[in-house]
Design a protein around this motif. Structure first.
Motif, PDB file in Angstrom:
ATOM      1  N   VAL A 140       2.837   1.299  -7.220  1.00  0.00           N
ATOM      2  CA  VAL A 140       2.986   0.176  -6.292  1.00  0.00           C
ATOM      3  C   VAL A 140       3.028   0.672  -4.850  1.00  0.00           C
ATOM      4  CG1 VAL A 140       4.492  -1.724  -5.598  1.00  0.00           C
ATOM      5  CG2 VAL A 140       4.135  -1.242  -8.023  1.00  0.00           C
ATOM      6  N   SER A 141       3.769   1.738  -4.584  1.00  0.00           N
ATOM      7  CA  SER A 141       3.851   2.251  -3.213  1.00  0.00           C
ATOM      8  C   SER A 141       2.500   2.775  -2.736  1.00  0.00           C
ATOM      9  CB  SER A 141       4.910   3.352  -3.126  1.00  0.00           C
ATOM     10  OG  SER A 141       4.626   4.419  -4.014  1.00  0.00           O
ATOM     11  N   SER A 142       1.718   3.385  -3.622  1.00  0.00           N
ATOM     12  CA  SER A 142       0.378   3.848  -3.248  1.00  0.00           C
ATOM     13  C   SER A 142      -0.533   2.676  -2.927  1.00  0.00           C
ATOM     14  CB  SER A 142      -0.223   4.688  -4.379  1.00  0.00           C
ATOM     15  OG  SER A 142       0.574   5.807  -4.662  1.00  0.00           O
ATOM     16  N   ALA A 143      -0.436   1.601  -3.688  1.00  0.00           N
ATOM     17  CA  ALA A 143      -1.247   0.419  -3.409  1.00  0.00           C
ATOM     18  C   ALA A 143      -0.884  -0.188  -2.057  1.00  0.00           C
ATOM     19  CB  ALA A 143      -1.066  -0.611  -4.524  1.00  0.00           C
ATOM     20  N   LEU A 144       0.415  -0.240  -1.743  1.00  0.00           N
ATOM     21  CA  LEU A 144       0.824  -0.765  -0.443  1.00  0.00           C
ATOM     22  C   LEU A 144       0.318   0.123   0.695  1.00  0.00           C
ATOM     23  CD1 LEU A 144       4.514  -1.858  -1.182  1.00  0.00           C
ATOM     24  CD2 LEU A 144       2.506  -3.316  -0.955  1.00  0.00           C
ATOM     25  N   LEU A 145       0.401   1.441   0.504  1.00  0.00           N
ATOM     26  CA  LEU A 145      -0.116   2.351   1.527  1.00  0.00           C
ATOM     27  C   LEU A 145      -1.614   2.169   1.713  1.00  0.00           C
ATOM     28  CD1 LEU A 145       0.154   4.757   3.459  1.00  0.00           C
ATOM     29  CD2 LEU A 145      -0.064   6.269   1.469  1.00  0.00           C
ATOM     30  N   TYR A 146      -2.332   2.053   0.611  1.00  0.00           N
ATOM     31  CA  TYR A 146      -3.788   1.869   0.692  1.00  0.00           C
ATOM     32  C   TYR A 146      -4.142   0.577   1.420  1.00  0.00           C
ATOM     33  CZ  TYR A 146      -8.605   1.132  -0.849  1.00  0.00           C
ATOM     34  OH  TYR A 146      -9.960   0.886  -0.881  1.00  0.00           O
ATOM     35  N   SER A 147      -3.409  -0.491   1.137  1.00  0.00           N
ATOM     36  CA  SER A 147      -3.716  -1.774   1.787  1.00  0.00           C
ATOM     37  C   SER A 147      -3.504  -1.710   3.287  1.00  0.00           C
ATOM     38  CB  SER A 147      -2.861  -2.883   1.181  1.00  0.00           C
ATOM     39  OG  SER A 147      -1.490  -2.686   1.498  1.00  0.00           O
ATOM     40  N   SER A 148      -2.497  -0.973   3.753  1.00  0.00           N
ATOM     41  CA  SER A 148      -2.269  -0.866   5.200  1.00  0.00           C
ATOM     42  C   SER A 148      -3.247   0.104   5.853  1.00  0.00           C
ATOM     43  CB  SER A 148      -0.828  -0.426   5.468  1.00  0.00           C
ATOM     44  OG  SER A 148      -0.546   0.807   4.819  1.00  0.00           O
ATOM     45  N   LEU A 149      -3.655   1.154   5.147  1.00  0.00           N
ATOM     46  CA  LEU A 149      -4.608   2.111   5.711  1.00  0.00           C
ATOM     47  C   LEU A 149      -6.002   1.517   5.870  1.00  0.00           C
ATOM     48  CD1 LEU A 149      -3.650   5.423   3.859  1.00  0.00           C
ATOM     49  CD2 LEU A 149      -3.424   4.971   6.303  1.00  0.00           C
ATOM     50  N   THR A 150      -6.332   0.532   5.080  1.00  0.00           N
ATOM     51  CA  THR A 150      -7.670  -0.060   5.149  1.00  0.00           C
ATOM     52  C   THR A 150      -7.766  -1.205   6.153  1.00  0.00           C
ATOM     53  OG1 THR A 150      -7.050  -1.428   3.234  1.00  0.00           O
ATOM     54  CG2 THR A 150      -8.313   0.582   2.800  1.00  0.00           C
ATOM     55  N   LEU A 151      -6.658  -1.559   6.795  1.00  0.00           N
ATOM     56  CA  LEU A 151      -6.707  -2.605   7.813  1.00  0.00           C
ATOM     57  C   LEU A 151      -7.286  -2.034   9.117  1.00  0.00           C
ATOM     58  CD1 LEU A 151      -3.253  -4.391   7.372  1.00  0.00           C
ATOM     59  CD2 LEU A 151      -5.500  -5.313   6.798  1.00  0.00           C
ATOM     60  N   PRO A 152      -8.088  -2.791   9.829  1.00  0.00           N
ATOM     61  CA  PRO A 152      -8.574  -2.332  11.138  1.00  0.00           C
ATOM     62  C   PRO A 152      -7.404  -2.140  12.098  1.00  0.00           C
ATOM     63  CG  PRO A 152      -9.865  -4.191  10.335  1.00  0.00           C
ATOM     64  CD  PRO A 152      -8.681  -4.071   9.432  1.00  0.00           C
ATOM     65  N   PRO A 153      -7.477  -1.140  12.979  1.00  0.00           N
ATOM     66  CA  PRO A 153      -6.347  -0.867  13.889  1.00  0.00           C
ATOM     67  C   PRO A 153      -5.979  -2.035  14.782  1.00  0.00           C
ATOM     68  CG  PRO A 153      -7.900   0.965  13.866  1.00  0.00           C
ATOM     69  CD  PRO A 153      -8.548  -0.145  13.099  1.00  0.00           C
ATOM     70  N   SER A 154      -6.931  -2.888  15.078  1.00  0.00           N
ATOM     71  CA  SER A 154      -6.655  -4.004  15.985  1.00  0.00           C
ATOM     72  C   SER A 154      -6.080  -5.228  15.284  1.00  0.00           C
ATOM     73  CB  SER A 154      -7.939  -4.405  16.717  1.00  0.00           C
ATOM     74  OG  SER A 154      -8.943  -4.793  15.779  1.00  0.00           O
ATOM     75  N   VAL A 155      -5.977  -5.188  13.968  1.00  0.00           N
ATOM     76  CA  VAL A 155      -5.524  -6.346  13.192  1.00  0.00           C
ATOM     77  C   VAL A 155      -4.024  -6.241  12.944  1.00  0.00           C
ATOM     78  CG1 VAL A 155      -5.737  -7.565  10.992  1.00  0.00           C
ATOM     79  CG2 VAL A 155      -7.770  -6.640  12.111  1.00  0.00           C
ATOM     80  N   SER A 156      -3.339  -7.359  13.061  1.00  0.00           N
ATOM     81  CA  SER A 156      -1.911  -7.392  12.765  1.00  0.00           C
ATOM     82  C   SER A 156      -1.688  -7.260  11.265  1.00  0.00           C
ATOM     83  CB  SER A 156      -1.299  -8.698  13.269  1.00  0.00           C
ATOM     84  OG  SER A 156       0.040  -8.824  12.819  1.00  0.00           O
ATOM     85  N   PRO A 157      -0.696  -6.481  10.839  1.00  0.00           N
ATOM     86  CA  PRO A 157      -0.434  -6.344   9.396  1.00  0.00           C
ATOM     87  C   PRO A 157       0.108  -7.604   8.760  1.00  0.00           C
ATOM     88  CG  PRO A 157       1.267  -5.248  10.662  1.00  0.00           C
ATOM     89  CD  PRO A 157       0.222  -5.677  11.646  1.00  0.00           C
ATOM     90  N   LEU A 158       0.566  -8.552   9.568  1.00  0.00           N
ATOM     91  CA  LEU A 158       1.071  -9.804   9.016  1.00  0.00           C
ATOM     92  C   LEU A 158      -0.097 -10.685   8.599  1.00  0.00           C
ATOM     93  CD1 LEU A 158       3.800 -11.309   8.621  1.00  0.00           C
ATOM     94  CD2 LEU A 158       3.309 -12.489  10.762  1.00  0.00           C
ATOM     95  N   PRO A 159      -0.129 -11.174   7.360  1.00  0.00           N
ATOM     96  CA  PRO A 159      -1.235 -12.038   6.929  1.00  0.00           C
ATOM     97  C   PRO A 159      -1.395 -13.244   7.851  1.00  0.00           C
ATOM     98  CG  PRO A 159       0.102 -11.378   5.051  1.00  0.00           C
ATOM     99  CD  PRO A 159       0.829 -10.911   6.276  1.00  0.00           C
ATOM    100  N   SER A 160      -2.621 -13.603   8.105  1.00  0.00           N
ATOM    101  CA  SER A 160      -2.912 -14.655   9.084  1.00  0.00           C
ATOM    102  C   SER A 160      -2.378 -16.019   8.663  1.00  0.00           C
ATOM    103  CB  SER A 160      -4.427 -14.746   9.306  1.00  0.00           C
ATOM    104  OG  SER A 160      -5.100 -15.011   8.080  1.00  0.00           O
TER     105      SER A 160
END
Length: 742
Positions: A140-160
């Motif tokens: 689960v922690s690896s999946a969470l890390l992967y999801s944040s690493l694949t976000l563009p740097p300019s995008v907020s991590p909070l879902p829109s």
């Protein structure tokens, strides 16, 4: 190793290896403050080492069973001459054998244990679930890390789609991290924390194995205890404290050694975090297995322990960020640091803190409630004492909520009143009536369901009675059958009960019914008038236990799909409130708090299955946590947010019903799960997801990849004996994040 255990092992270890490869190959987050590529290399190393250690443990365990089975057969000559290498589905003729066979052999001899715990502390299961406890946290922690690493740097991590205030971040002297960078670094820390907890759990199991081997006679024991575990509770606690200190020092030494040789394993954990997390995780394991007696397997215990440790570390990090905002580089929380996280910490952690703080009231209430009135010197004082203890508990809960917990929330919200914040938040939806409407909708469905079942179950109990031998007699339609050996009194001149104007005392009185103007009653059920049985059938529920439990699975779909679709942030907060309410309801039930304890216990007792054999009733906690997990982990897409609801409310419910009714082909001889049930699981979840897509509630997704992930989840559900209400949503969510569905 039997086929079921081998399949589960391949799925879990393969998933962790796949997660590490996805992080290494598909992520390359660019930041001027840290080198994500170098961090990913050590994440890959950590996860591969853990997967290898788990595989070696299983191989060693399977190898050691060869000799243990030979010893078992010599020590128990009354065992059947030919027994399979793996546990079988219990058959009726094995009932007496199971009763006289020690638990160690009935539950298999390859179980692992937390230090100073014994088999009777764990839920009865054919598998200890060691791989679940070791690998689910890192997955689960690896999946969470992967999801944040694949976000563009300019995008907020909070879902829109989440309507909540922007996440808080710090601008300290040690550097300025934006919200996404802080979240990525926090999740690197989470991966290290999960590996640390898994290492500690494996250390406990191996040390317990070794210590027990020194006390065994001819390699085995013949009782329900472990020879290495003293019977005195004080000695067990003392030995556990010493072992906890030794384990914490060992983990600290490993950390210092890794740092000395410039190895990046656990590099995101400070020395203080090693000490705090190691101590808290071990105390959580021991405290949970002792307080929730027979409520968890080892694997479920590992998941709960890791989840509690992660929430506790978030609490400490949020508090530290408020105390030292100028020297703390970023808020180290594993989710986005919004008020939702603060309220969840206050509600869930606060509910357990309240229970510990008010434990004297709770323990005394249960003690008095269990004492028979005839053994009390002043029986008339029993009710008065229970009322006073209940009043003390309710007042104490109010003081804790308004005082310590409320003040911490007030402080973390930037000195904003938490109660006023919640009221304003409820009224600030898209339209001012949307969130109040959701609350009314949830309250109406929940109240009608509970009230309806209460009414039906109360009527059902009227037709349950006990014969003189103490055996249950249940009117058809209430889920039971008659005891055909019971007979009514035969007519005689001295018996007025059998005369024309009397009342039958045999079957009629046993069932709690009166049958006026009836002649002699022969054997049940032929002697009871058919029209009366038909009339009774209309007043009792006809659903069996499995269908009654799955009713609540279906209820979660009806209740929570609208909330997740239109306001996931508010539903996130509501799930946290529901968990806290469930915790207080369990306090009231188990400790017999006046006046609601007995009513809650009687209601919950009607929905228990073989997995609820412990002191605490946990099924509703598992169901709520499984449905809320996708929200609490802050899935990045609407489809991910529906994972828990679809997997449990639709897939698991239909798999159970279809498998029991039409299932023929079992996955293995050691499980009752069928291919037909797994197929129904996959098909129903995929079909439901397509319905949500057609209504515009989810984004477009790859049907092939989504079906592959759900199919893999259905196989794990069939092969694993762990509680699927908590394992299935986490596994499905993690794989969907890693595979990607868009």
């Amino acid at each position: 190793m039997d086929a079921r255990r081998a399949g589960e092992t391949l799925i879990l270890i393969g998933s962790v290896v796949y997660a590490s490869s996805k992080i290494w190959e598909d992520t390359n987050f660019h930041s001027s403050l840290f080198d994500s590529r170098q961090y990913n290399l050590w994440v890959l190393t950590e996860l591969h080492l853990l997967a290898g250690a788990a595989a070696l443990y299983i191989m060693w365990l399977s190898n050691s069973l060869i000799s243990s089975k030979t010893i078992t057969s010599s020590l128990l000559p009354d065992l059947p001459s030919k027994r399979p290498a793996s546990p079988r589905i219990p058959e009726p003729r094995e009932t007496n054998f199971k009763k006289r066979t020690p638990l160690m052999f009935r539950k298999k001899a390859d179980f692992g244990f937390v230090w100073m715990s014994v088999p009777r502390n764990y839920r009865e299961c054919s598998d200890d679930g060691i791989l679940t406890g070791l690998l689910f946290g890192p997955l689960v922690s690896s999946a969470l890390l992967y999801s944040s690493l694949t976000l563009p740097p300019s995008v907020s991590p909070l879902p829109s789609s989440w309507r909540i205030e922007a996440p808080r971040f710090l601008n300290s002297a040690k550097g300025s991290y934006n919200a996404l960078e802080a979240l990525i670094l926090s999740r690197y820390n989470l991966v290290d924390l999960s590996n640390l907890c898994s290492t500690i759990l494996l250390f406990h199991v191996c040390a317990s194995w070794w210590f027990e081997s020194r006390y065994r006679v001819n390699g085995s024991t013949l009782d329900n205890e472990r020879k290495s575990v003293p019977r005195s509770a004080g000695k067990r606690l003392g030995y556990f404290v010493l072992f906890t200190l030794g384990t914490t020092i060992s983990m600290l030494g490993i950390k210092l050694g890794l740092t000395e040789f410039s190895l990046g394993i656990w590099q995101h954990l400070s020395l203080l975090e090693i000490i705090v997390a190691s101590s808290f995780y071990q105390c959580t394991l021991y405290g949970t297995v002792r307080l929730a007696h027979r409520g968890f397997t080892l694997g479920e215990l590992g998941i709960v322990g890791f989840g509690g440790t992660a929430l506790f570390m978030e609490f400490l990090n949020v508090t530290a960020a408020r105390i030292w905002p100028l020297t703390t580089p970023y808020i180290k929380t594993y989710r986005v640091p919004t008020p939702l996280l603060i309220f969840q910490t206050a509600l869930i952690a606060g509910s357990f803190l309240t229970g510990f703080a008010l434990s004297p009231f709770l323990i005394l209430s249960r003690h008095i409630g269990q004492r028979p009135v005839r053994r009390m010197r002043n029986p008339e004082l029993k009710l008065r004492q229970r009322r006073l203890l209940a009043l003390g508990f309710y007042i104490g809960s109010f003081v804790m909520t308004m005082g310590l917990i409320g003040m911490w929330t007030y402080w973390c919200l930037g000195k904003r009143n938490p109660w006023l914040w919640v009221i304003l938040y409820i009224l600030e939806g898209r339209k001012q009536w949307s969130r109040p409407a959701l609350l009314i909708y949830w309250a109406a469905l929940g109240s009608l369901s509970v009230a309806g079942w209460n009414r039906q179950l109360a009527r059902s109990r009227r037709f349950r009675a006990r014969n003189t031998a103490g055996e249950n007699i249940i009117v058809p339609g209430s889920g039971g059958a008659y005891d055909s050996s019971l007979t009514a009194p035969q007519s005689s001149g001295n018996s007025s009960d059998t005369q024309s104007g009397g009342t039958g005392t045999g079957a009629g009185s046993a069932l709690g019914l009166t049958f006026p103007n009836l002649p002699n009653l022969p054997h049940i059920p032929n002697g009871v008038a058919t029209d009366l049985l038909d009339a009774a059938d209309k007043h009792v529920p006809t659903l069996r236990l499995n269908a009654r439990r799955k009713f609540f699975h279906a209820l979660t779909v009806v209740m929570f799909v609208p909330g997740i679709a239109f306001d996931p942030a508010f539903t996130h907060l509501s799930f946290s409130v529901a968990f806290a309410l469930f915790t207080f309801a369990e306090y009231v039930r188990y400790f017999a708090i006046y006046p609601f304890g007995a009513s809650i216990h009687l209601f919950m007792n009607e929905f228990l299955d073989q997995k609820d054999g412990g002191t605490a009733i946990l099924s509703h906690f598992y169901l709520l946590t499984g449905c809320a997990g996708s929200l609490w982990l802050e899935g990045s897409s609407p489809l991910l947010l529906f994972t828990g609801i679809l997997v449990l409310g639709v897939g698991d419910a239909l798999a159970s019903i279809i498998g029991k009714r039409v299932g023929i082909h079992r996955w293995s001889p050691t499980t009752n799960k069928t291919l037909e049930g797994s197929f129904a699981f996959t098909l129903s979840v995929v079909f439901s997801s397509w319905l949500l897509r057609l209504f515009g509630l989810t984004e477009k997704f790859s049907t092939l990849r989504y079906t592959a992930v759900i199919g893999m989840s259905s196989i794990l559900e069939a092969l694993s004996d762990q509680n699927d209400n908590v394992t299935l949503p986490l596994f499905s969510f993690s794989l969907l994040v890693l595979v990607g569905t868009s």
